[in-house]
Design an enzyme around this catalytic site. Structure first.
Site, short mmCIF file in Angstrom:
data_model
loop_
_atom_site.label_atom_id
_atom_site.label_comp_id
_atom_site.label_asym_id
_atom_site.label_seq_id
_atom_site.Cartn_x
_atom_site.Cartn_y
_atom_site.Cartn_z
N ASN A 418 0.83 -1.21 0.00
CA ASN A 418 0.00 0.00 0.00
C ASN A 418 0.86 1.26 0.00
O ASN A 418 1.05 1.88 -1.04
CB ASN A 418 -0.96 -0.03 1.20
N ASP A 419 1.42 1.60 1.14
CA ASP A 419 2.18 2.86 1.24
C ASP A 419 3.31 2.96 0.22
O ASP A 419 3.61 4.04 -0.26
CB ASP A 419 2.77 2.99 2.65
N VAL A 420 3.93 1.82 -0.09
CA VAL A 420 5.08 1.85 -0.99
C VAL A 420 4.69 2.16 -2.43
O VAL A 420 5.55 2.26 -3.30
CB VAL A 420 5.88 0.53 -0.94
N THR A 421 3.36 2.28 -2.69
CA THR A 421 2.93 2.63 -4.04
C THR A 421 2.28 4.01 -4.07
O THR A 421 1.75 4.43 -5.08
CB THR A 421 1.87 1.63 -4.54
N ALA A 460 1.22 3.64 7.70
CA ALA A 460 1.52 5.04 7.95
C ALA A 460 0.24 5.82 8.26
O ALA A 460 0.29 6.98 8.64
CB ALA A 460 2.23 5.66 6.76
#
Lengths: 491, 97
Positions: A418-421, A460
């Site tokens: 999720n956050d890494v995209t 996050a």
């Protein structure tokens, strides 16, 4: 200074062992040489253990005949009982270790590594304790007075070992789910931690003047406490950094004991492991765009969904797709890039994912995998899981190597990440993840994003811009079920 | 070995470690942690010395048992660490063409 490694042949053997350990790490520069490297490590360890056993054959004073004066009577003879005990101890450890290594699931690697770190830490404490109680055996004392330098090394060794132990136990409990991933924040914890740390250093300094047992054991107890205090405020999502950091500590503990024993194999190993853990911590921090200090200070990131929920998320329009849509889009594509994250591991979807990739390849689609450095709960975790599912390692790419390819890719398939995209990391200065390097999935013609529901957010606690883009299609379902359905639709 | 020689070994090994670890491919970072964990159990050397020395009598009895326990813990790590690393590394395969 009389010491144990003074036999030149033994010292040479330990040096050779140290070189073997360097070769073990060197082998890991590519999967092709890695197994040879691991064997070098085993050879090094065998050399170190055999050398120690040969130079330190347990001996015992011969039985004293009645009436004789037995002070220093005769030459000591082989102490068979102790030798058997030693070999039995190695055997017990070997059995436990090998059975554990065979049975452990690859998804549970992070907690296994944390558990192993705790053992190194505890072993260091025990060795330091043994050296303190019987310094003569280690050649670090004359007439029971321990050398000044050895006291410092011993004090540092026991402190680092104890911190490694208790810290790793907490990390294990968090990773294993016995303890919630949410950070536990004590009031005034920074003051407490600094106070305890100062007390430890002060006592080690005092220990150089006075070798009373209470000082040694207080240092040990306080170090156990600080290891515990340091890790409880750190959230589950920061565990990759913590595991790497404890890896580093276990190395420094070995190095400190190596100084005490004047043993080059231990010193070389300690330095290697210490720097390895430190570099991995640095890589993890960089990949999250956070400073090492802020991770250690703790308080960030509970488990996925634990943060404040993205309230704004509900109102914005987004597109929902079905497994059939996804199957059709991907089968028509020239290239598909799969972006796996921790969610894939939780859903155990790696095997069915590889099946999907095989089907796509049969349709003439080029399939690649893109891995973000912090995907998973420890460095490189995702790569192991994919390897376990028989994904060839030359189809798996790191962020820097593949990021430019998304623009020429038809479908980016995000599963469990999720956050890494999140493109907001590149554009939105107010976002908590601003500046974190992310995968440019939004540049692909179509993004397929598997997610359980629209409500949750990544660790996050921020909403992902990606969900609302025109080229994104949300696939709302359990990751494994969704991929299984896609596989069926591809037939 | 005097202190300065030992310190030299340590400092140089830190540099070797720095360069060797940066050359490790990120795909193998998990096996890297498993194998570093196994080799840091070279602390077993100290444990063996403690356990073997105790039998010469006197104050060594407690020290010996601490040593033996440390031998067990370190062996778990050594055998477990190398075995799990080998298991992982065996899974990394190239594309079959």
């Amino acid at each position: 200074m009389e010491s144990i490694a003074q036999n030149p042949w033994a010292a040479l053997a330990y040096l050779v062992a140290g070189v073997c350990f360097i070769l073990a790490l060197r082998g890991l520069s590519s999967p092709a040489t890695s197994q040879r490297g691991n064997r070098a490590g085993m050879i090094g360890m065998t050399i170190a253990v055999v050398t120690t056993l040969v130079t330190h054959v347990p001996r015992i004073a011969p039985p004293c005949p009645t009436g004789a004066i037995c002070e220093n009577y005769g030459t000591p003879v082989l102490d068979t009982l102790t030798l058997v005990e030693l070999l039995a101890a190695i055997g017990i450890g070997a059995a436990i270790g090998i059975v554990t290594a065979r049975r452990i699931a690859m998804t549970a690697m992070p907690q296994l590594v944390a558990a192993f770190h705790s053992l190194v830490g505890l072993a260091a404490v025990l060795v330091a304790g043994a050296a303190f109680l019987n310094p003569g055996a280690f050649g670090i004392a004359s007439d029971g007075v321990i050398f000044l330098q050895s006291r410092i090394e011993m004090g540092l060794g026991v402190a680092i070992g104890a911190i490694t132990f208790s810290g790793s136990v907490i990390a294990f409990l968090k990773l294993n789910g016995n303890m919630g991933g949410k950070p536990i924040l004590l009031p005034g914890r920074h003051a407490i931690n600094l106070g305890v740390l100062a007390a430890i250093l002060g006592l080690i300094a005092y220990f150089t003047q006075d070798q009373s047992p209470w000082i040694f054991w207080t240092v040990t107890a306080l170090s156990f406490a600080i290891g515990f205090l340091l890790i409880i405020p750190i959230g589950g999502a920061d565990m990759p950094v913590v595991v790497s950091m404890l890896n580093s500590y276990s190395g420094w503990a070995a190095a400190a004991m190596g100084f005490t024993l004047h043993n080059s194999a231990m010193i070389i190993t300690g330095a290697l492991v210490g720097s390895s853990g430190a570099i991995l911590s640095y890589i993890m921090c960089r990949a999250m765009n956070r400073s090492f200090l802020s991770v250690i200070a703790g308080g960030f990131g509970g488990d996925a969904g634990g943060g404040p929920s993205g309230a704004a998320a509900v109102d914005r329009p987004w597109k929902r797709g079905s497994a059939e849509d996804a199957a059709f889009l991907m089968s028509q594509a020239e290239q598909v890039i799969i972006v796996p994250g921790y969610g894939m591991a939780v859903a155990q979807a790696q095997h069915v994912l590889r099946e999907m990739a095989d089907k796509l390849k049969a349709h003439g689609v080029r399939v690649k995998y893109a891995i973000h450095p912090v995907a998973g709960r420890m460095p490189g975790h995702m790569n192991v899981l994919l390897a376990e599912a028989n994904v060839p390692y030359d189809e798996v790419f790191e962020l820097e190597d593949i990021n430019s390819e998304f623009a020429q890719t038809d479908v980016a398939f995000v599963i469990g990440a999720n956050d890494v995209t999140n493109p907001a990391a590149k554009t939105d200065k107010s976002s908590p993840i601003y500046g974190m390097p992310v995968l440019d999935v939004e540049k692909a013609k179509t993004v397929l994003f598997i997610k359980r529901s629209m409500g949750g957010v990544g660790y996050a606690g921020v909403d992902n811009e990606l969900f609302y883009r025109d080229n994104t299609m949300m696939l709302l379902a359990d990751a494994k079920k969704m991929v299984e359905e896609i596989v069926k639709s591809l037939d | 070995m005097d202190f300065i020689s030992i310190l030299s070994v340590f400092v140089l090994a830190c540099f070797v470690g720095y360069y060797v670890v940066w050359s490790v491919t990120p795909a193998l970072h998990t096996p890297l942690m498993a194998v570093t964990n196994a080799i840091s159990s070279v602390i077993i050397v100290g444990a063996l010395i403690a356990a073997a020395a105790g039998s010469l009598g006197g104050a060594g009895e407690t020290s010996k048992w601490l040593g033996l326990l440390a031998v067990v813990l370190a062996s778990i790590n050594i055998f477990g660490g190398f075995a799990v690393t080998a298991r992982m590394l065996a899974m990394y395969k190239k594309k079959v063409r």
